[in-house]
Design an enzyme around this catalytic site. Sequence first.
Site, PDB file in Angstrom:
ATOM      1  N   TYR A 140       0.837  -1.188   0.000  1.00 17.70           N
ATOM      2  CA  TYR A 140       0.000   0.000   0.000  1.00 17.70           C
ATOM      3  C   TYR A 140       0.882   1.251   0.000  1.00 17.70           C
ATOM      4  O   TYR A 140       1.978   1.248   0.558  1.00 17.70           O
ATOM      5  CB  TYR A 140      -0.867   0.067   1.266  1.00 17.70           C
ATOM      6  CG  TYR A 140      -2.006  -0.913   1.345  1.00 17.70           C
ATOM      7  CD1 TYR A 140      -3.227  -0.649   0.738  1.00 17.70           C
ATOM      8  CD2 TYR A 140      -1.878  -2.091   2.086  1.00 17.70           C
ATOM      9  CE1 TYR A 140      -4.291  -1.531   0.841  1.00 17.70           C
ATOM     10  CE2 TYR A 140      -2.935  -2.983   2.193  1.00 17.70           C
ATOM     11  CZ  TYR A 140      -4.137  -2.700   1.573  1.00 17.70           C
ATOM     12  OH  TYR A 140      -5.181  -3.573   1.680  1.00 17.70           O
ATOM     13  N   TYR A 179       0.084  -9.980   1.075  1.00 19.99           N
ATOM     14  CA  TYR A 179       1.115  -9.263   1.838  1.00 19.99           C
ATOM     15  C   TYR A 179       1.188  -9.782   3.271  1.00 19.99           C
ATOM     16  O   TYR A 179       0.219 -10.332   3.810  1.00 19.99           O
ATOM     17  CB  TYR A 179       0.866  -7.755   1.836  1.00 19.99           C
ATOM     18  CG  TYR A 179      -0.476  -7.302   2.371  1.00 19.99           C
ATOM     19  CD1 TYR A 179      -0.769  -7.325   3.725  1.00 19.99           C
ATOM     20  CD2 TYR A 179      -1.445  -6.818   1.501  1.00 19.99           C
ATOM     21  CE1 TYR A 179      -1.986  -6.896   4.209  1.00 19.99           C
ATOM     22  CE2 TYR A 179      -2.671  -6.373   1.966  1.00 19.99           C
ATOM     23  CZ  TYR A 179      -2.941  -6.407   3.323  1.00 19.99           C
ATOM     24  OH  TYR A 179      -4.153  -5.989   3.794  1.00 19.99           O
ATOM     25  N   HIS A 192      -6.918  -9.094  -1.959  1.00 18.81           N
ATOM     26  CA  HIS A 192      -8.283  -8.603  -1.763  1.00 18.81           C
ATOM     27  C   HIS A 192      -8.366  -7.126  -2.145  1.00 18.81           C
ATOM     28  O   HIS A 192      -7.353  -6.434  -2.230  1.00 18.81           O
ATOM     29  CB  HIS A 192      -8.731  -8.778  -0.303  1.00 18.81           C
ATOM     30  CG  HIS A 192      -7.868  -8.052   0.686  1.00 18.81           C
ATOM     31  ND1 HIS A 192      -6.682  -8.571   1.153  1.00 18.81           N
ATOM     32  CD2 HIS A 192      -8.005  -6.841   1.287  1.00 18.81           C
ATOM     33  CE1 HIS A 192      -6.122  -7.717   1.997  1.00 18.81           C
ATOM     34  NE2 HIS A 192      -6.906  -6.641   2.090  1.00 18.81           N
ATOM     35  N   HIS A 194     -10.645  -3.698  -0.928  1.00 20.82           N
ATOM     36  CA  HIS A 194     -11.583  -3.127   0.027  1.00 20.82           C
ATOM     37  C   HIS A 194     -12.669  -2.355  -0.708  1.00 20.82           C
ATOM     38  O   HIS A 194     -12.379  -1.596  -1.648  1.00 20.82           O
ATOM     39  CB  HIS A 194     -10.859  -2.181   0.987  1.00 20.82           C
ATOM     40  CG  HIS A 194      -9.801  -2.838   1.807  1.00 20.82           C
ATOM     41  ND1 HIS A 194     -10.031  -3.329   3.068  1.00 20.82           N
ATOM     42  CD2 HIS A 194      -8.494  -3.079   1.545  1.00 20.82           C
ATOM     43  CE1 HIS A 194      -8.918  -3.845   3.548  1.00 20.82           C
ATOM     44  NE2 HIS A 194      -7.974  -3.711   2.640  1.00 20.82           N
TER      45      HIS A 194
END
Length: 279
Positions: A140, A179, A192, A194
């Site tokens: 991220y 991760y 995934h 969100h």
Amino acid sequence: MTPTAGRSGREASSDAAASTQEQISVEIAELAQAYERERTADPGAGERTKPLLDYGPYRSSLLRHPTFEPQLVDPEGVELLAPVFGHREVDPLEADLTIGHAGEPVGERIVVTGRISDADGRPVRDQLVEIWQANAAGRYIHQRDQHPAPLDPNFVGVGRCLTDADGVYRFTTIKPGPYPWRNHLNAWRPAHIHFSLFGTEFTQRLVTQMYFPGDPLFPLDPIYQSIVDQKARDRLVARYDHEVSRPEWCTGYRWDVVLTGTHRTPTEPGPDRDAKASR
């Protein structure tokens, strides 16, 4: 399943981080067996479609889940009136996470689309849908995410759109990578995306996660497994749709969201739904 984009699972104690995957898997299996015994003893109890708030294998949930009964609070008038989103406020280009930078992002380009409906199958129109995700390396763009995977200067990992008259949303993005998240030794989150859905009022916001089919990390992940009912977990997994795939351009996935009723899509419980604090 908790809504945030960093790894606050790293706040777990050193004892939790020392747990092995084998220990976590045993705990997951024991809780699953306990749930099946409850279902056998009381067939009318129904599915547990919500993540358990104090799910032991998800170590940090034990430290920060709510411990008091929720209190009904009347929201201020401004919370009922805002945010108000219309087509002028949300640009269609915001649904393409692969553009707007100097170059192409690295990774498998995908389209994710689906229909948002209520329990009666009616479309939820003009719904604000926001997504955020890791890049193809499982990283991220977030100050708390410092694990040694590369950042992608051409991929930020956030987007939004409005559903159309049929309740359909559509995003173009890059398939995220798994991760590490330090819940226990060698802990890895399945890939995934969100999702946040706002409804018509700020107080109606729902947050959940979409997973990809066939991920080998499913049985090892305490967040995914904190929904103890298999049918409810399955509703979080998108399906590959060859009709959505585009020749020589991208693969396609379809993931429908049901907001109400017995077949609603599981969403994340708890008072804290800050999108900047997710896993």
